[in-house]
Motif scaffolding. Sequence first.
Motif, PDB file in Angstrom:
ATOM      1  N   LYS A  63      -7.870  40.457  49.610  1.00  0.00           N
ATOM      2  CA  LYS A  63      -7.219  40.469  51.481  1.00  0.00           C
ATOM      3  C   LYS A  63      -5.941  39.894  51.901  1.00  0.00           C
ATOM      4  CE  LYS A  63     -10.404  40.094  54.302  1.00  0.00           C
ATOM      5  NZ  LYS A  63     -11.449  39.679  55.708  1.00  0.00           N
ATOM      6  N   VAL A  64      -4.942  40.546  52.763  1.00  0.00           N
ATOM      7  CA  VAL A  64      -3.323  39.961  52.930  1.00  0.00           C
ATOM      8  C   VAL A  64      -3.842  39.941  54.137  1.00  0.00           C
ATOM      9  CG1 VAL A  64      -3.325  40.989  50.255  1.00  0.00           C
ATOM     10  CG2 VAL A  64      -2.686  42.361  51.869  1.00  0.00           C
TER      11      VAL A  64
ATOM     12  N   PHE B 103      -6.293  34.389  35.996  1.00  0.00           N
ATOM     13  CA  PHE B 103      -5.155  35.381  36.393  1.00  0.00           C
ATOM     14  C   PHE B 103      -5.309  35.200  37.821  1.00  0.00           C
ATOM     15  CE2 PHE B 103      -4.786  39.690  38.359  1.00  0.00           C
ATOM     16  CZ  PHE B 103      -2.818  39.867  38.190  1.00  0.00           C
ATOM     17  N   VAL B 104      -6.774  35.378  37.935  1.00  0.00           N
ATOM     18  CA  VAL B 104      -7.443  35.462  39.818  1.00  0.00           C
ATOM     19  C   VAL B 104      -6.434  34.050  39.804  1.00  0.00           C
ATOM     20  CG1 VAL B 104      -9.062  35.180  41.833  1.00  0.00           C
ATOM     21  CG2 VAL B 104      -8.735  37.037  39.464  1.00  0.00           C
TER      22      VAL B 104
ATOM     23  N   SER C 213      -4.017  34.705  43.135  1.00  0.00           N
ATOM     24  CA  SER C 213      -4.410  34.252  44.235  1.00  0.00           C
ATOM     25  C   SER C 213      -2.958  32.842  44.987  1.00  0.00           C
ATOM     26  CB  SER C 213      -5.313  33.206  44.460  1.00  0.00           C
ATOM     27  OG  SER C 213      -5.300  32.047  43.363  1.00  0.00           O
ATOM     28  N   THR C 214      -2.703  33.380  43.959  1.00  0.00           N
ATOM     29  CA  THR C 214      -0.618  32.147  44.234  1.00  0.00           C
ATOM     30  C   THR C 214       0.290  33.150  45.284  1.00  0.00           C
ATOM     31  OG1 THR C 214       0.215  32.093  42.423  1.00  0.00           O
ATOM     32  CG2 THR C 214      -1.583  30.088  42.701  1.00  0.00           C
ATOM     33  N   ILE C 215      -0.314  34.381  44.802  1.00  0.00           N
ATOM     34  CA  ILE C 215       1.371  35.156  45.718  1.00  0.00           C
ATOM     35  C   ILE C 215       1.072  34.895  47.359  1.00  0.00           C
ATOM     36  CG2 ILE C 215       1.579  37.786  46.415  1.00  0.00           C
ATOM     37  CD1 ILE C 215       1.244  38.820  43.729  1.00  0.00           C
ATOM     38  N   GLU C 216       2.784  34.713  47.578  1.00  0.00           N
ATOM     39  CA  GLU C 216       2.343  34.519  49.151  1.00  0.00           C
ATOM     40  C   GLU C 216       1.655  35.654  49.713  1.00  0.00           C
ATOM     41  OE1 GLU C 216       5.899  33.486  52.466  1.00  0.00           O
ATOM     42  OE2 GLU C 216       6.242  33.535  50.552  1.00  0.00           O
ATOM     43  N   GLY C 217       1.154  35.402  50.641  1.00  0.00           N
ATOM     44  CA  GLY C 217       0.269  36.855  51.544  1.00  0.00           C
ATOM     45  C   GLY C 217      -0.748  37.082  50.812  1.00  0.00           C
ATOM     46  N   VAL C 218      -1.084  36.085  49.976  1.00  0.00           N
ATOM     47  CA  VAL C 218      -3.062  36.797  49.997  1.00  0.00           C
ATOM     48  C   VAL C 218      -3.403  36.058  50.256  1.00  0.00           C
ATOM     49  CG1 VAL C 218      -4.890  36.566  48.007  1.00  0.00           C
ATOM     50  CG2 VAL C 218      -2.475  37.709  47.502  1.00  0.00           C
ATOM     51  N   LEU C 219      -4.713  36.162  50.760  1.00  0.00           N
ATOM     52  CA  LEU C 219      -5.751  35.888  51.815  1.00  0.00           C
ATOM     53  C   LEU C 219      -6.660  34.979  51.181  1.00  0.00           C
ATOM     54  CD1 LEU C 219      -5.143  37.345  55.407  1.00  0.00           C
ATOM     55  CD2 LEU C 219      -3.718  35.174  54.489  1.00  0.00           C
ATOM     56  N   SER C 220      -7.302  36.003  50.484  1.00  0.00           N
ATOM     57  CA  SER C 220      -8.339  35.539  49.762  1.00  0.00           C
ATOM     58  C   SER C 220      -8.668  37.247  48.771  1.00  0.00           C
ATOM     59  CB  SER C 220     -10.034  36.183  49.896  1.00  0.00           C
ATOM     60  OG  SER C 220     -10.008  36.791  51.390  1.00  0.00           O
ATOM     61  N   THR C 221      -9.792  36.733  48.181  1.00  0.00           N
ATOM     62  CA  THR C 221     -10.038  37.289  46.480  1.00  0.00           C
ATOM     63  C   THR C 221     -11.465  37.201  46.003  1.00  0.00           C
ATOM     64  OG1 THR C 221      -9.321  35.901  45.056  1.00  0.00           O
ATOM     65  CG2 THR C 221      -8.158  37.108  45.180  1.00  0.00           C
TER      66      THR C 221
END
Length: 160
Positions: free
Chosen positions: A68-69, A117-118, A123-131
Amino acid sequence: MKEKILAIIEKNSKISIEDLAVLLGESVDQVANAVMEMEKDKVICGYHTIINWNKITSEKVNALIEVKVTPQRQLGFDKLAERIYNYPEVTAVYLMSGGFDFAVFIEGKTLQEIAEFVTSRLSTIEGVLSTATHFVLKTYKEHGTVLVEEPTRERQLITA
């Protein structure tokens, strides 16, 4: 003619240009030119072999990660998708409808490698809200090809 070529090579990318021409009732030159044009235009993006990794003893773990982003202003989802698909362990990225925005397929050697990896990259990419990570336990069918041996159906003996 191009759509007919695509339908055939999607199922059998090893087919020769000559055999394609015979199947389509076209000249070898016409078929060869159509294939080259589709490769140049990135309609045909590659030729892949379907491998039944269940039959190989080497360790290989596949996972589906729902992501989710927050889309970036002016760029929408594309820039985030690009950041994700450029990781070498990522095998596919799809923009989805529903509860999550992306379906990300990755492969690694161990469950721990995928978890790393996750947690450290995705999950540390700016804009990623949840996985939400789902591990593939067994592959039954891939790219339209059944990978498991179909059971032989035997008739039951009925006695009275």
